[in-house]
Scaffold this motif. Structure first.
Motif, PDB file in Angstrom:
ATOM      1  N   PRO A 182      11.710 -51.555 -28.353  1.00  0.00           N
ATOM      2  CA  PRO A 182      12.055 -50.124 -28.447  1.00  0.00           C
ATOM      3  C   PRO A 182      13.027 -49.683 -27.365  1.00  0.00           C
ATOM      4  CG  PRO A 182       9.699 -50.444 -28.737  1.00  0.00           C
ATOM      5  CD  PRO A 182      10.257 -51.758 -28.289  1.00  0.00           C
ATOM      6  N   ARG A 183      12.831 -50.181 -26.141  1.00  0.00           N
ATOM      7  CA  ARG A 183      13.743 -49.804 -25.064  1.00  0.00           C
ATOM      8  C   ARG A 183      15.153 -50.314 -25.335  1.00  0.00           C
ATOM      9  NH1 ARG A 183      10.407 -50.898 -19.393  1.00  0.00           N
ATOM     10  NH2 ARG A 183       8.767 -49.331 -19.719  1.00  0.00           N
ATOM     11  N   GLY A 184      15.254 -51.559 -25.760  1.00  0.00           N
ATOM     12  CA  GLY A 184      16.572 -52.128 -26.023  1.00  0.00           C
ATOM     13  C   GLY A 184      17.329 -51.365 -27.102  1.00  0.00           C
ATOM     14  N   MET A 185      16.638 -51.013 -28.185  1.00  0.00           N
ATOM     15  CA  MET A 185      17.306 -50.294 -29.276  1.00  0.00           C
ATOM     16  C   MET A 185      17.681 -48.869 -28.880  1.00  0.00           C
ATOM     17  SD  MET A 185      15.459 -51.624 -32.772  1.00  0.00           S
ATOM     18  CE  MET A 185      13.780 -51.640 -32.194  1.00  0.00           C
ATOM     19  N   ILE A 186      16.774 -48.176 -28.195  1.00  0.00           N
ATOM     20  CA  ILE A 186      17.064 -46.793 -27.801  1.00  0.00           C
ATOM     21  C   ILE A 186      18.169 -46.749 -26.756  1.00  0.00           C
ATOM     22  CG2 ILE A 186      16.108 -44.746 -26.671  1.00  0.00           C
ATOM     23  CD1 ILE A 186      13.431 -45.424 -27.981  1.00  0.00           C
ATOM     24  N   TYR A 187      18.111 -47.652 -25.764  1.00  0.00           N
ATOM     25  CA  TYR A 187      19.152 -47.667 -24.736  1.00  0.00           C
ATOM     26  C   TYR A 187      20.511 -48.003 -25.341  1.00  0.00           C
ATOM     27  CZ  TYR A 187      15.418 -47.559 -21.234  1.00  0.00           C
ATOM     28  OH  TYR A 187      14.340 -47.196 -20.471  1.00  0.00           O
ATOM     29  N   SER A 188      20.548 -48.960 -26.272  1.00  0.00           N
ATOM     30  CA  SER A 188      21.827 -49.316 -26.889  1.00  0.00           C
ATOM     31  C   SER A 188      22.384 -48.154 -27.702  1.00  0.00           C
ATOM     32  CB  SER A 188      21.651 -50.553 -27.776  1.00  0.00           C
ATOM     33  OG  SER A 188      20.785 -50.281 -28.864  1.00  0.00           O
ATOM     34  N   LEU A 189      21.514 -47.400 -28.384  1.00  0.00           N
ATOM     35  CA  LEU A 189      21.963 -46.220 -29.121  1.00  0.00           C
ATOM     36  C   LEU A 189      22.549 -45.180 -28.177  1.00  0.00           C
ATOM     37  CD1 LEU A 189      19.232 -45.650 -31.839  1.00  0.00           C
ATOM     38  CD2 LEU A 189      21.649 -46.059 -32.215  1.00  0.00           C
ATOM     39  N   ILE A 190      21.882 -44.939 -27.044  1.00  0.00           N
ATOM     40  CA  ILE A 190      22.369 -43.954 -26.088  1.00  0.00           C
ATOM     41  C   ILE A 190      23.723 -44.371 -25.518  1.00  0.00           C
ATOM     42  CG2 ILE A 190      21.920 -42.876 -23.847  1.00  0.00           C
ATOM     43  CD1 ILE A 190      18.937 -43.039 -24.496  1.00  0.00           C
ATOM     44  N   ILE A 191      23.845 -45.650 -25.140  1.00  0.00           N
ATOM     45  CA  ILE A 191      25.102 -46.140 -24.568  1.00  0.00           C
ATOM     46  C   ILE A 191      26.231 -46.051 -25.579  1.00  0.00           C
ATOM     47  CG2 ILE A 191      26.267 -48.190 -23.660  1.00  0.00           C
ATOM     48  CD1 ILE A 191      23.561 -49.018 -22.437  1.00  0.00           C
ATOM     49  N   CYS A 192      25.970 -46.481 -26.823  1.00  0.00           N
ATOM     50  CA  CYS A 192      27.001 -46.429 -27.862  1.00  0.00           C
ATOM     51  C   CYS A 192      27.434 -44.992 -28.148  1.00  0.00           C
ATOM     52  CB  CYS A 192      26.491 -47.083 -29.147  1.00  0.00           C
ATOM     53  SG  CYS A 192      26.396 -48.878 -29.085  1.00  0.00           S
ATOM     54  N   THR A 193      26.471 -44.083 -28.157  1.00  0.00           N
ATOM     55  CA  THR A 193      26.800 -42.679 -28.434  1.00  0.00           C
ATOM     56  C   THR A 193      27.690 -42.099 -27.348  1.00  0.00           C
ATOM     57  OG1 THR A 193      24.698 -42.396 -29.598  1.00  0.00           O
ATOM     58  CG2 THR A 193      25.833 -40.401 -28.871  1.00  0.00           C
ATOM     59  N   ILE A 194      27.325 -42.343 -26.082  1.00  0.00           N
ATOM     60  CA  ILE A 194      28.126 -41.817 -24.967  1.00  0.00           C
ATOM     61  C   ILE A 194      29.528 -42.404 -24.981  1.00  0.00           C
ATOM     62  CG2 ILE A 194      28.317 -41.744 -22.452  1.00  0.00           C
ATOM     63  CD1 ILE A 194      25.253 -41.664 -22.333  1.00  0.00           C
ATOM     64  N   LEU A 195      29.645 -43.725 -25.167  1.00  0.00           N
ATOM     65  CA  LEU A 195      30.957 -44.363 -25.194  1.00  0.00           C
ATOM     66  C   LEU A 195      31.798 -43.875 -26.360  1.00  0.00           C
ATOM     67  CD1 LEU A 195      30.072 -48.062 -24.251  1.00  0.00           C
ATOM     68  CD2 LEU A 195      31.196 -46.356 -22.825  1.00  0.00           C
ATOM     69  N   TYR A 196      31.163 -43.731 -27.518  1.00  0.00           N
ATOM     70  CA  TYR A 196      31.901 -43.307 -28.713  1.00  0.00           C
ATOM     71  C   TYR A 196      32.451 -41.890 -28.531  1.00  0.00           C
ATOM     72  CZ  TYR A 196      33.087 -42.908 -33.639  1.00  0.00           C
ATOM     73  OH  TYR A 196      33.760 -42.757 -34.812  1.00  0.00           O
ATOM     74  N   ILE A 197      31.615 -40.984 -28.024  1.00  0.00           N
ATOM     75  CA  ILE A 197      32.065 -39.611 -27.807  1.00  0.00           C
ATOM     76  C   ILE A 197      33.155 -39.570 -26.739  1.00  0.00           C
ATOM     77  CG2 ILE A 197      31.345 -37.337 -26.979  1.00  0.00           C
ATOM     78  CD1 ILE A 197      28.633 -37.832 -28.244  1.00  0.00           C
ATOM     79  N   GLY A 198      32.988 -40.352 -25.677  1.00  0.00           N
ATOM     80  CA  GLY A 198      33.997 -40.380 -24.625  1.00  0.00           C
ATOM     81  C   GLY A 198      35.348 -40.874 -25.117  1.00  0.00           C
ATOM     82  N   VAL A 199      35.332 -41.969 -25.884  1.00  0.00           N
ATOM     83  CA  VAL A 199      36.590 -42.497 -26.429  1.00  0.00           C
ATOM     84  C   VAL A 199      37.217 -41.508 -27.403  1.00  0.00           C
ATOM     85  CG1 VAL A 199      37.569 -44.321 -27.872  1.00  0.00           C
ATOM     86  CG2 VAL A 199      35.929 -44.902 -26.098  1.00  0.00           C
ATOM     87  N   ALA A 200      36.382 -40.856 -28.235  1.00  0.00           N
ATOM     88  CA  ALA A 200      36.912 -39.879 -29.186  1.00  0.00           C
ATOM     89  C   ALA A 200      37.567 -38.704 -28.464  1.00  0.00           C
ATOM     90  CB  ALA A 200      35.790 -39.383 -30.101  1.00  0.00           C
ATOM     91  N   LEU A 201      36.968 -38.251 -27.372  1.00  0.00           N
ATOM     92  CA  LEU A 201      37.560 -37.157 -26.602  1.00  0.00           C
ATOM     93  C   LEU A 201      38.901 -37.566 -25.996  1.00  0.00           C
ATOM     94  CD1 LEU A 201      34.394 -35.727 -24.775  1.00  0.00           C
ATOM     95  CD2 LEU A 201      35.713 -34.628 -26.583  1.00  0.00           C
TER      96      LEU A 201
END
Length: 302
Positions: free
Chosen positions: A25-44
């Motif tokens: 659960p930690r691995g999946m949730i942390y990877s989702l959080i990291i991907c979301t932050i990176l994706y939003i940052g790159v999009a901005l």
């Protein structure tokens, strides 16, 4: 979308984790959080450099650097190739382990659960996965591959969300529960969301029901009609059986995204699904360990 598919591959490595109840659960949730932050940052960053209407290209990251910094564009392109290869390798790691688990349950021949004596991995399943992926890739274009990947992944997510709703409720005193999902009663929330969606998108819905006599333009609407039927059924079941909100939202959102993939992709997916069902009913149904246990239990009953 492809920024988010792949985290589920972590779940296939459960047997290789020291503490899967904690680590997965930690691995999946942390990877989702990291991907979301990176994706939003790159999009901005991208939308800050060029207008969003100019980003409808196959390589937006390299595209925005072509004019101001062409050298950086080359580096980004090389990085994209490396990143794509790493993603494909992760997918190649997950599929053999799924087949290995299915094989041990009797749904596939025993060869798929064969473990390599040296590398301790499902070697036969890994080789078959490579062949099944590599050979069709030689004859299919990129759009077909990505569409099939999308529809297969979304269907799997929808299936998992639906499966969570079917899990039996455990006793209050049972402390051996392995995984926990927060329960939020969707009895009132889901119907309100459904009615709100009908009100907000009533004009688009009215346009979908307008038949102009052209079958080719109408056939791509069929998946959305199926989604409406499923949404009505899910809303009714949620109201009647107090279903959990999180899996209901997951099932509904994934099924909605499936409607955007068009009629042809649905046909291809259904053909592939039929092939899987043929394998199941010709082999898996007869050799299933769970089926044999149920037959044995019925035979021992007085």
């Amino acid at each position: 979308f492809f920024a988010y598919i792949g985290f589920d591959a972590i779940s296939t490595t459960a047997e290789e984790c020291r503490n899967p109840q904690r680590d997965l659960p930690r691995g999946m949730i942390y990877s989702l959080i990291i991907c979301t932050i990176l994706y939003i940052g790159v999009a901005l960053v991208l939308t800050g450099m060029v207008n969003f209407s100019e980003l409808a290209v196959k390589d937006p990251l390299a595209f925005v650097f072509e004019k101001p910094l062409p050298q950086i564009s080359y580096i980004i392109s090389i990085g994209a190739v490396i990143a794509t290869a790493s993603v494909l390798l992760v997918f190649q790691m997950g599929q053999p382990r799924i087949w290995m688990s299915m094989s041990r349950d009797g749904l596939l021949p025993p060869a798929f659960s064969r473990i390599h004596p040296r590398f301790k991995t499902p070697s036969f399943a890994t080789v078959i996965t490579g062949l099944v992926v590599a050979v069709p890739a030689l004859f299919m274009n990129l759009t077909e591959v990505t569409d099939l990947t999308s529809i297969g992944t979304l269907f799997a997510f929808a299936l998992v969300s639906g499966g969570v709703l079917l899990l039996p409720k455990e006793d209050a005193g049972d402390r051996t529960k392995r995984f926990r999902l927060p329960y939020v009663n969707g009895k009132y929330i889901v119907p309100v969301l459904f009615v709100t969606g009908l009100i907000v998108f009533h004009r688009q819905l009215a346009g979908l029901f307008h038949y102009g006599g052209d079958w080719k333009s109408y056939q791509d609407k069929l998946p959305f009609f199926l989604f409406l039927i499923v949404a009505i059924v899910i809303t009714w079941l949620t109201w009647r059986k107090n279903l959990s909100l999180i899996p209901v939202l997951g099932l509904s959102s994934c099924f909605y995204l499936l409607t955007e993939l068009g009629y042809i992709n649905w046909l291809r997916f259904l053909v592939w699904l039929v092939i899987g069902l043929v394998v199941y009913f010709t082999y898996g149904y007869k050799h299933s360990r769970m089926g044999r246990l149920e037959v044995g239990d019925r035979g021992r009953r007085p």
